[in-house]
Design a protein around this motif. Structure first.
Motif, short mmCIF file in Angstrom:
data_model
loop_
_atom_site.label_atom_id
_atom_site.label_comp_id
_atom_site.label_asym_id
_atom_site.label_seq_id
_atom_site.Cartn_x
_atom_site.Cartn_y
_atom_site.Cartn_z
N PHE A 75 42.76 42.56 44.64
CA PHE A 75 41.73 43.53 44.30
C PHE A 75 42.35 44.90 44.03
O PHE A 75 41.97 45.61 43.10
CB PHE A 75 40.72 43.62 45.44
N ILE A 76 43.34 45.28 44.85
CA ILE A 76 44.04 46.55 44.65
C ILE A 76 44.76 46.56 43.30
O ILE A 76 44.69 47.54 42.54
CB ILE A 76 45.04 46.81 45.79
N GLY A 77 45.46 45.46 42.99
CA GLY A 77 46.12 45.36 41.69
C GLY A 77 45.13 45.42 40.54
O GLY A 77 45.40 46.05 39.51
N LEU A 98 44.40 41.83 33.93
CA LEU A 98 43.79 40.52 33.68
C LEU A 98 44.39 39.45 34.58
O LEU A 98 43.69 38.52 35.00
CB LEU A 98 43.91 40.14 32.20
N PHE A 99 45.68 39.58 34.91
CA PHE A 99 46.30 38.63 35.83
C PHE A 99 45.65 38.72 37.21
O PHE A 99 45.32 37.70 37.83
CB PHE A 99 47.80 38.90 35.94
N CYS A 100 45.45 39.94 37.71
CA CYS A 100 44.85 40.13 39.03
C CYS A 100 43.40 39.67 39.05
O CYS A 100 42.94 39.06 40.03
CB CYS A 100 44.96 41.59 39.46
N VAL A 101 42.66 39.95 37.98
CA VAL A 101 41.26 39.52 37.91
C VAL A 101 41.18 38.00 37.91
O VAL A 101 40.38 37.40 38.64
CB VAL A 101 40.58 40.10 36.65
N GLY A 102 42.00 37.36 37.07
CA GLY A 102 41.99 35.90 37.02
C GLY A 102 42.44 35.27 38.31
O GLY A 102 41.84 34.29 38.78
#
Length: 295
Positions: free
Chosen positions: A79-81, A158-162
């Motif tokens: 979430f932080i990323g 997008l990596f962190c969201v996915g």
């Protein structure tokens, strides 16, 4: 759809657009480029507001065990990323481009779930994945003036969201509700981002910010924190009131509305090639949502 759900959808879309526009205004127009301070302020305000609304009985947060809280730690770091890289990317990219790259997180989450759960996919889903990836890659290739920094931060975002979506799907056995997860995310993010603000020198830079005493800056930061919190509540309410597939439909429509309005609000100019990339990407997302709803 009944009247109550219609009002909820309208509130969600309004908050979605207002939240992104306010964040964009602070990050790009006012050029407040200190994400540790900006996101630390938003998450600490969100934690405080969530605590107040809980004490007032407006939301329900139950006590949770240390093991449940510990199991949420990887999600909190993702979430932080997500919010840090998202702030950096949003400050550099126009809102339509930001959403084009953010939509690739759906592809990442889909591929991770397909591999780990060995799920078979329909031709419609695979076609939508190709459209999302192809349009995002074409946008970066034919419109490099916002990169590499903007596209790099968008890729991290997008990596962190996915990854967070995959994490939520694989850890739903925990006893944390959506609001309890968000409270954990807020608290851990606020603590870590505030400490990073000291170590990175963002605090010193923020104190020298030219518009620090401007009412526009204060209004923008206050509005961004409140709107982000209200959007979080509306999103949780929407997820609990509608099927997952319908939530995806309304999230998609909110992105389309935000992208369209941003062209006039922030005076964004799209070339024919980038416009085609945006349209192709949103068509791919619509197909992706459609395949989920009618599979």
């Amino acid at each position: 759809m009944n009247v109550a759900r219609g009002i909820l959808v309208l509130i969600f879309c309004t908050l979605f657009i207002a939240s992104y526009f306010t964040n964009k205004y602070v990050l790009s127009i006012l050029k407040f480029t200190f994400p540790t301070i900006f996101q630390g302020w938003q998450t600490s305000t969100g934690a405080l507001l969530l605590l107040v609304t809980w004490k007032l009985g407006l939301v329900e947060i139950n006590g949770f065990s240390r093991s449940a809280a510990f199991s949420q730690l990887p999600g909190s770091f993702l979430f932080i990323g997500n919010i840090y890289a998202g702030s950096k990317a949003l400050s550099l990219l126009p809102i339509p481009f930001f959403f084009v790259l953010q939509n690739v997180s759906e592809v990442f989450a889909f591929l991770m779930v397909a591999v780990t759960h060995r799920e078979k996919s329909s031709w419609m889903k695979l076609l939508s994945v190709c459209m999302l990836l192809g349009s995002a890659a074409s946008l970066i290739l034919y419109n490099p003036r916002f990169g590499p920094s903007g596209y790099t931060w968008a890729s991290v975002h997008l990596f962190c969201v996915g990854a967070y979506k995959v994490f939520q799907k694989n850890t739903k056995t925990s006893h944390l509700s959506d609001l309890e997860e968000q409270f954990m995310n807020y608290v851990i993010s606020a603590l870590l981002l505030v400490s990073l603000a000291y170590s990175t020198g963002d605090l010193t830079g923020a104190l020298d910010f030219p518009l620090l005493t401007s009412y526009r800056f204060h209004t923008g930061c206050l509005g961004s924190a409140i709107l982000s919190f209200c959007l979080m509540l509306a999103t949780v309410k929407l997820k609990n009131s509608l099927p997952q597939e319908l939530c995806g439909v309304w999230c998609f429509l909110a992105k389309v509305l935000a992208s369209g309005l941003s062209l006039y609000t922030f005076n964004t100019v799209l070339s024919p090639v980038t416009l085609c990339c945006v349209i192709l990407n949103y068509t791919g997302e619509a197909l992706f949502v459609y395949s989920d709803r009618f599979r």
